[in-house]
Design a protein around this motif. Sequence first.
Motif, PDB file in Angstrom:
ATOM      1  N   SER A  35       3.410   5.203  -6.600  1.00  0.00           N
ATOM      2  CA  SER A  35       4.443   4.854  -5.993  1.00  0.00           C
ATOM      3  C   SER A  35       4.433   3.326  -6.765  1.00  0.00           C
ATOM      4  O   SER A  35       5.867   2.957  -6.396  1.00  0.00           O
ATOM      5  CB  SER A  35       4.814   4.367  -4.456  1.00  0.00           C
ATOM      6  OG  SER A  35       4.724   6.069  -4.585  1.00  0.00           O
ATOM      7  N   LEU A  36       3.372   2.753  -6.933  1.00  0.00           N
ATOM      8  CA  LEU A  36       3.684   1.310  -7.153  1.00  0.00           C
ATOM      9  C   LEU A  36       3.543   1.155  -8.896  1.00  0.00           C
ATOM     10  O   LEU A  36       4.063  -0.498  -9.244  1.00  0.00           O
ATOM     11  CB  LEU A  36       1.982   0.335  -6.357  1.00  0.00           C
ATOM     12  CG  LEU A  36       1.979   0.222  -5.053  1.00  0.00           C
ATOM     13  CD1 LEU A  36       1.314  -0.502  -4.469  1.00  0.00           C
ATOM     14  CD2 LEU A  36       3.773  -0.628  -4.081  1.00  0.00           C
ATOM     15  N   THR A  37       2.649   1.876  -8.983  1.00  0.00           N
ATOM     16  CA  THR A  37       2.587   1.542 -10.647  1.00  0.00           C
ATOM     17  C   THR A  37       3.197   2.838 -11.699  1.00  0.00           C
ATOM     18  O   THR A  37       3.277   2.405 -12.774  1.00  0.00           O
ATOM     19  CB  THR A  37       1.184   2.479 -10.574  1.00  0.00           C
ATOM     20  OG1 THR A  37       0.525   3.431 -10.219  1.00  0.00           O
ATOM     21  CG2 THR A  37       0.066   0.545 -10.615  1.00  0.00           C
ATOM     22  N   HIS A  38       3.770   4.027 -10.959  1.00  0.00           N
ATOM     23  CA  HIS A  38       4.773   4.745 -11.936  1.00  0.00           C
ATOM     24  C   HIS A  38       3.863   5.528 -12.667  1.00  0.00           C
ATOM     25  O   HIS A  38       4.331   5.729 -13.775  1.00  0.00           O
ATOM     26  CB  HIS A  38       6.218   4.361 -12.229  1.00  0.00           C
ATOM     27  CG  HIS A  38       6.242   3.517 -11.526  1.00  0.00           C
ATOM     28  ND1 HIS A  38       7.515   4.461 -10.310  1.00  0.00           N
ATOM     29  CD2 HIS A  38       6.836   2.120 -11.226  1.00  0.00           C
ATOM     30  CE1 HIS A  38       8.335   3.366  -9.719  1.00  0.00           C
ATOM     31  NE2 HIS A  38       7.779   1.968 -10.284  1.00  0.00           N
ATOM     32  N   LEU A  39       2.559   5.275 -12.269  1.00  0.00           N
ATOM     33  CA  LEU A  39       1.350   6.013 -13.308  1.00  0.00           C
ATOM     34  C   LEU A  39       1.125   7.650 -12.655  1.00  0.00           C
ATOM     35  O   LEU A  39      -0.216   7.086 -10.741  1.00  0.00           O
ATOM     36  CB  LEU A  39       0.439   5.480 -13.570  1.00  0.00           C
ATOM     37  CG  LEU A  39       0.327   4.482 -14.218  1.00  0.00           C
ATOM     38  CD1 LEU A  39      -0.415   3.627 -15.220  1.00  0.00           C
ATOM     39  CD2 LEU A  39       1.078   4.386 -15.926  1.00  0.00           C
ATOM     40  N   SER A  40       0.805   8.531 -12.103  1.00  0.00           N
ATOM     41  CA  SER A  40       0.353   9.455 -11.719  1.00  0.00           C
ATOM     42  C   SER A  40      -1.420   9.544 -11.624  1.00  0.00           C
ATOM     43  O   SER A  40      -1.808   9.448 -13.381  1.00  0.00           O
ATOM     44  CB  SER A  40       0.825  11.384 -12.451  1.00  0.00           C
ATOM     45  OG  SER A  40       0.462  11.912 -11.697  1.00  0.00           O
ATOM     46  N   THR A  41      -1.946   9.758 -10.817  1.00  0.00           N
ATOM     47  CA  THR A  41      -2.953   9.563 -10.807  1.00  0.00           C
ATOM     48  C   THR A  41      -3.647  11.447 -11.072  1.00  0.00           C
ATOM     49  O   THR A  41      -2.984  12.153 -11.048  1.00  0.00           O
ATOM     50  CB  THR A  41      -3.401  10.172  -8.923  1.00  0.00           C
ATOM     51  OG1 THR A  41      -3.006   8.753  -8.250  1.00  0.00           O
ATOM     52  CG2 THR A  41      -4.442   9.979  -8.962  1.00  0.00           C
ATOM     53  N   PRO A  42      -4.643  11.306 -11.412  1.00  0.00           N
ATOM     54  CA  PRO A  42      -5.477  12.394 -12.423  1.00  0.00           C
ATOM     55  C   PRO A  42      -5.350  13.058 -11.337  1.00  0.00           C
ATOM     56  O   PRO A  42      -6.155  12.986  -9.948  1.00  0.00           O
ATOM     57  CB  PRO A  42      -6.759  11.160 -13.138  1.00  0.00           C
ATOM     58  CG  PRO A  42      -5.866  10.429 -13.289  1.00  0.00           C
ATOM     59  CD  PRO A  42      -5.430  10.118 -11.999  1.00  0.00           C
ATOM     60  N   ASP A  43      -5.715  14.806 -10.973  1.00  0.00           N
ATOM     61  CA  ASP A  43      -6.266  15.796 -10.613  1.00  0.00           C
ATOM     62  C   ASP A  43      -6.926  15.282 -10.218  1.00  0.00           C
ATOM     63  O   ASP A  43      -7.510  15.536  -8.894  1.00  0.00           O
ATOM     64  CB  ASP A  43      -5.663  17.281 -11.202  1.00  0.00           C
ATOM     65  CG  ASP A  43      -4.264  17.192 -10.775  1.00  0.00           C
ATOM     66  OD1 ASP A  43      -3.213  16.746 -10.744  1.00  0.00           O
ATOM     67  OD2 ASP A  43      -4.505  18.386 -12.290  1.00  0.00           O
ATOM     68  N   GLY A  44      -8.465  14.965 -10.423  1.00  0.00           N
ATOM     69  CA  GLY A  44      -9.693  15.119 -10.717  1.00  0.00           C
ATOM     70  C   GLY A  44      -9.939  14.400  -9.041  1.00  0.00           C
ATOM     71  O   GLY A  44     -10.820  13.559  -8.643  1.00  0.00           O
ATOM     72  N   LYS A  52      -2.552   9.959  -3.528  1.00  0.00           N
ATOM     73  CA  LYS A  52      -2.213  11.578  -3.762  1.00  0.00           C
ATOM     74  C   LYS A  52      -0.755  11.567  -5.190  1.00  0.00           C
ATOM     75  O   LYS A  52      -0.426  10.716  -5.167  1.00  0.00           O
ATOM     76  CB  LYS A  52      -0.961  11.543  -2.434  1.00  0.00           C
ATOM     77  CG  LYS A  52      -0.340  13.174  -2.566  1.00  0.00           C
ATOM     78  CD  LYS A  52       0.194  13.325  -1.507  1.00  0.00           C
ATOM     79  CE  LYS A  52       1.042  14.543  -0.972  1.00  0.00           C
ATOM     80  NZ  LYS A  52       1.937  14.621   0.324  1.00  0.00           N
ATOM     81  N   ASN A  53      -1.131  12.608  -5.855  1.00  0.00           N
ATOM     82  CA  ASN A  53      -0.260  12.892  -6.835  1.00  0.00           C
ATOM     83  C   ASN A  53       0.652  14.374  -6.491  1.00  0.00           C
ATOM     84  O   ASN A  53       1.456  14.712  -5.098  1.00  0.00           O
ATOM     85  CB  ASN A  53      -0.675  13.262  -8.271  1.00  0.00           C
ATOM     86  CG  ASN A  53      -1.695  14.047  -8.277  1.00  0.00           C
ATOM     87  OD1 ASN A  53      -1.789  15.217  -7.133  1.00  0.00           O
ATOM     88  ND2 ASN A  53      -2.907  14.410  -8.760  1.00  0.00           N
ATOM     89  N   ASP A  54       1.714  14.432  -7.796  1.00  0.00           N
ATOM     90  CA  ASP A  54       2.372  15.759  -7.324  1.00  0.00           C
ATOM     91  C   ASP A  54       2.099  17.241  -6.929  1.00  0.00           C
ATOM     92  O   ASP A  54       2.729  17.933  -7.866  1.00  0.00           O
ATOM     93  CB  ASP A  54       4.095  15.138  -8.259  1.00  0.00           C
ATOM     94  CG  ASP A  54       4.860  13.741  -8.624  1.00  0.00           C
ATOM     95  OD1 ASP A  54       4.742  13.743  -7.534  1.00  0.00           O
ATOM     96  OD2 ASP A  54       4.490  13.706  -9.391  1.00  0.00           O
TER      97      ASP A  54
END
Length: 612
Positions: free
Chosen positions: A170-179, A157-159
């Motif tokens: 939460s662990l990597t502070h990298l936003s997951t791509p929407d796709g 899940k992202n923003d």
Amino acid sequence: MSSTPIRSLSPQQQRLRLRNTLLRWLRSPVHLIGGLGLLFLAYTIVWPVISILISTFVWKQQDMRVTAEANPGHFTLYHWQRVLASDISTSLFYKPVLHAGAVAVTVAILSMLLGCGLAWLVTRTDVPFKKGITFLAVIPYLLPSWVIAQAWLTFFKNDKIGGTPGIWQSLTHLSTPDGLAYGFLPIVMSLTIHDSVYFFLLVGAALSSMNTQLEEAASISGAGRLHILRKIVFPLMLPAILSGFILTFTRAISSYGVPAILGTPVDFYMISTMLYSSMRARLTTEAHVLGLMLMLISMLMIYWNSRIMGRQRSFVTITGKDSPRTLLTLGKWRSPVASITTVLMLLISVVPLLILLLQTFMLREGVYSLDNLTLHYWIGGSVSEINSGEKGVLHNPIFLLALRNSLLIAGASAIIAAIFGLILGYVVARGKQTWIGRTVDQVSFLPYLMPGISLSAIYITMFAKPHWIVPALYGTIWLIILITVVKELPFTVKAGSAAMMQIGGELEESAQMNGASWWRRFRRILLPLNRKSLLSAFLLVFIGAMKETELIIMLVTPRTETLTTLTFEYVEKGYTQLTNVVLMIMIGIVIAVYALATRYGKADLTTGIGGQ
């Protein structure tokens, strides 16, 4: 040579002959039970579809709020034109059906690759840990398909739609791509993980029954392994592969839970989610048109499958002469292949459950520390700052109601469907040379052609008010039990007829000669001999009913809440931890029932696969 004139029967004699003929016909259990069964099937399957089809060509009272052309009770093509040829057709039908078709085809192909590959590895090689790998492969079948979707969302899940991000961000502070978080890819991956088990079971059983001497003879003649696979193995496995393809395609195209969780938040609608949205928006007739179109797509796919199967040559792979099966030796790759396969199956089957289980003990999402662990969502009281004061699941009366309803629906449906399927199976087996036996066999298969959410939409309209001697069932447990039994008939009747065909008729005949009625013969002879078949049917229906979503999502009311619909309510409200607690309890019940049936009833879904 004089001929004796033939005396015509008087009207009284004709009536007497007709009466005696009818009585003789009704004295046959096949005719009497088959006739009653056909009446039930006609009322619960054939008539609902016909009546709903007719209703889509008639103006309704509520249409007057949509268009001034409405003339309630009169013929119209308005609803079909609105769905298929209007300004909203693209968003209402064509875009969702393209999404659904793309998802279904992709899921069927990926499931085929995964399931067939795993089946070949377990049945035709000397890979170790076969029983463990087989059990891990079956676990997704025991789970609702959207459990994997919920685990996927919890991790990726992202923003995009707000709320707390998933474990990865939460662990990597990298936003997951929407796709990767929503839409086509996660829907396909979730459904593939769940549905590949059908290919595994079907193809695995077919491979286990296939004599390896066919391949050995080809190998001795100089044929290469790829040539053997293409010319021998694939043609023999084609019926099982096509059955798996159709099964996964029809399930994927009508799936509701997974696209509702991973697609609807980003407006990725499939035809099932659009149907549900139309019903909620009170576009009832448009929803029926969508449901009928979904049924038509499924029927066309099954017709295509039957045409292909009709052109295929048949092969005998099981004979009266048995021979040892020669397994492919993996050599030095034996341990690496077993390790990689086991890790892969753990990632697919166990890791999603562990992710959801971990979430149930986290007071705040996204905070991974020991002081954030809690049992509040299991046994906590009402705290206004947490989930709007919703109590912990085990202290929540709504959950207790849903648990009771789910167990009642699953248990009652499984018992009724198993026994009813065996009785109709008796008609099919004993009356296979009669029109009534063939008709029962064909009509009982019709629910397989109907996607669950389409059948649900039909039943809402049909049972919203009394019909003849049947009261209004909408809003009662009995409607959910009825639709569950009807939807499972294709499987229980096929299982019942297969079991009955294995029992010789002389057992019944001898009991009948000693004065035993049909009911006594059925109760004292047929039921005991079919105990294992009954238990297997019970197990399949119970598991299916406990995890059912598409079939009942539109039929449930606050009084008939079930565990699956309660989890969807929690998902819509954003109560992630409560959702996962309910899922864990539901999964625990299903696995426990499966383990008990396997341990004491010997009803194992994997029997015959991998030499077990």
